[in-house]
Design an enzyme around this catalytic site. Structure first.
Site, PDB file in Angstrom:
ATOM      1  N   HIS A  93       0.837  -1.202  -0.131  1.00  0.00           N
ATOM      2  CA  HIS A  93       0.132  -0.143  -0.042  1.00  0.00           C
ATOM      3  C   HIS A  93       0.893   1.290  -0.013  1.00  0.00           C
ATOM      4  O   HIS A  93       0.224   2.457  -0.309  1.00  0.00           O
ATOM      5  CB  HIS A  93      -0.939   0.055   1.184  1.00  0.00           C
ATOM      6  CG  HIS A  93      -1.968  -0.865   1.249  1.00  0.00           C
ATOM      7  ND1 HIS A  93      -2.829  -1.399   0.085  1.00  0.00           N
ATOM      8  CD2 HIS A  93      -2.397  -1.952   2.159  1.00  0.00           C
ATOM      9  CE1 HIS A  93      -3.690  -2.265   0.419  1.00  0.00           C
ATOM     10  NE2 HIS A  93      -3.406  -2.575   1.618  1.00  0.00           N
TER      11      HIS A  93
ATOM     12  N   ASP B  92      -2.931 -10.550  -2.554  1.00  0.00           N
ATOM     13  CA  ASP B  92      -3.472 -10.067  -1.582  1.00  0.00           C
ATOM     14  C   ASP B  92      -4.985  -9.659  -1.803  1.00  0.00           C
ATOM     15  O   ASP B  92      -5.236  -8.985  -2.962  1.00  0.00           O
ATOM     16  CB  ASP B  92      -2.564  -8.752  -0.981  1.00  0.00           C
ATOM     17  CG  ASP B  92      -3.077  -8.510   0.611  1.00  0.00           C
ATOM     18  OD1 ASP B  92      -2.431  -8.704   1.341  1.00  0.00           O
ATOM     19  OD2 ASP B  92      -3.799  -7.541   0.753  1.00  0.00           O
TER      20      ASP B  92
ATOM     21  N   HIS C   7      -6.407  -7.309  -0.624  1.00  0.00           N
ATOM     22  CA  HIS C   7      -6.711  -5.673  -1.070  1.00  0.00           C
ATOM     23  C   HIS C   7      -5.650  -5.398  -2.337  1.00  0.00           C
ATOM     24  O   HIS C   7      -4.549  -5.577  -2.507  1.00  0.00           O
ATOM     25  CB  HIS C   7      -5.876  -5.134   0.179  1.00  0.00           C
ATOM     26  CG  HIS C   7      -6.510  -5.283   1.364  1.00  0.00           C
ATOM     27  ND1 HIS C   7      -6.183  -6.490   2.430  1.00  0.00           N
ATOM     28  CD2 HIS C   7      -7.899  -4.832   2.055  1.00  0.00           C
ATOM     29  CE1 HIS C   7      -6.814  -6.197   3.545  1.00  0.00           C
ATOM     30  NE2 HIS C   7      -7.921  -5.474   3.135  1.00  0.00           N
TER      31      HIS C   7
ATOM     32  N   ASP D 102      -4.602 -12.836   3.164  1.00  0.00           N
ATOM     33  CA  ASP D 102      -5.745 -12.400   3.952  1.00  0.00           C
ATOM     34  C   ASP D 102      -7.150 -12.624   3.037  1.00  0.00           C
ATOM     35  O   ASP D 102      -8.107 -11.982   3.476  1.00  0.00           O
ATOM     36  CB  ASP D 102      -5.620 -10.887   4.240  1.00  0.00           C
ATOM     37  CG  ASP D 102      -5.278  -9.912   3.317  1.00  0.00           C
ATOM     38  OD1 ASP D 102      -4.964 -10.402   2.054  1.00  0.00           O
ATOM     39  OD2 ASP D 102      -4.803  -8.720   3.512  1.00  0.00           O
TER      40      ASP D 102
HETATM   41 ZN   LIG Z   1      -4.295  -7.103   2.599  1.00  0.00          ZN
END
Ligand SMILES: [Zn+2]
Length: 305
Positions: A126, A163, A165, A244
């Protein structure tokens, strides 16, 4: 088969905050499961070195990197964004996390059929060129790619980010850079609520709804990523390995299991064998349900073998 696992004691010392899901126990969960599975006998463990500021300047702005060094607290803690904390051990941990990614690239470039996994934290995907975000300080996978481009003069690197995200930081850093193909699959909408419209021709995003089933996830990857990566003919495959999306992980609502991480590792290994002599570097991103994380990393490593 030659898998090397890079880590560093400092990565266990960074604390992200009280009750924070991004905790040192994540790294221990991976190690414990390696031992339980018997894989520790076939995986070589190495201590990572620290990245230098010049390594970070390749993918982050000098202003941002210098600011992180300057802000790093001697005691107490500071917040870089609402989710991302720095305490006295954080800078050292972040430098070794990025350093692990660099060491891993050097290792896989040194010989054929080498794979490396970086069991490190804080995670990185991120972190944008100018900003810490979502538990991430330096973008470890981007630092790895920056190093491979500069040190080895590579012209085509595929970065695969599974991931749950969106890897917004990695996309921010490499959008429009034709030397890098960035593939990110993620739950959408979900933090950081980006990626639905890719910001460059070299970005292959797969925004998928909550409750995404393994069959759908695999089918999307098979349809969109695998042919694209195959046509791209990468000289190195880098992986933002976040776990995740596991059904036991309540950070999001995907329904994946460790079998799916085993499957994607096999697909990537096949592509790496075809195009780049098996060279793969994977870096830990998310994964917060400790048992599922440990099992998933082991399944992923077995898929690379
Ligand atoms: Zn994540």
């Amino acid at each position: 088969m030659a898998i090397t696992l890079f880590s560093h004691p400092s990565c266990y010392l960074h604390l992200a905050g009280d009750e924070h899901p991004e905790q040192p126990a994540r790294l221990s969960a991976v190690n414990d499961q390696l031992i339980r599975s018997g894989l520790e006998f076939v995986v070589q463990q190495r201590d990572a070195g620290a990245a230098a500021a010049t390594d970070l300047y390749a993918v982050h702005s000098k202003l941002y990197v210098d600011e992180i060094y300057a802000k790093a607290p001697k005691d107490g803690h500071i917040w870089l964004d609402p989710d991302t904390q720095m305490m006295p051990h954080s800078l050292n941990a972040a430098l070794h996390a990025a350093g692990a990614a660099i060491n891993a690239v050097d290792l896989v470039m040194s010989d054929i059929n080498q794979q490396a996994f970086c069991n490190i934290r804080p995670p990185g995907h991120h972190a944008t060129r100018d900003q810490a975000m979502g538990f991430c300080i330096f973008n470890n996978i981007a630092v790895a790619a920056g190093h491979a481009l500069k040190q080895y003069g590579l012209e085509r690197i595929a970065i695969v980010d599974f991931d749950v995200h969106h890897g917004n930081g990695t996309e921010d850093i490499f959008a429009g850079d034709e030397r890098v193909l960035f593939c990110s699959s993620f739950q959408y909408p979900l933090y950081p609520n980006t990626g639905d419209v890719p910001s460059g021709d070299n970005i292959e995003n797969l925004p998928l709804p909550a409750l995404c089933k393994p069959a759908v996830w695999r089918e999307q990857i098979t349809q969109h990523w695998l042919p694209h990566i195959n046509a791209f003919k990468p000289q190195l495959i880098l992986v933002s390995a976040g776990f995740d999306g596991h059904r036991e992980d309540d950070m999001a609502q995907f329904l994946l299991t460790e079998n799916d991480y085993h499957w994607i590792a096999q697909q990537l290994k096949q592509l790496a064998d075809t195009h780049c002599q098996g060279r793969i570097v994977a870096v830990l991103e998310g994964g917060y349900a400790l048992s599922a994380l440990g099992r998933s990393v082991v399944a992923f490593l077995k898929g690379l073998m």
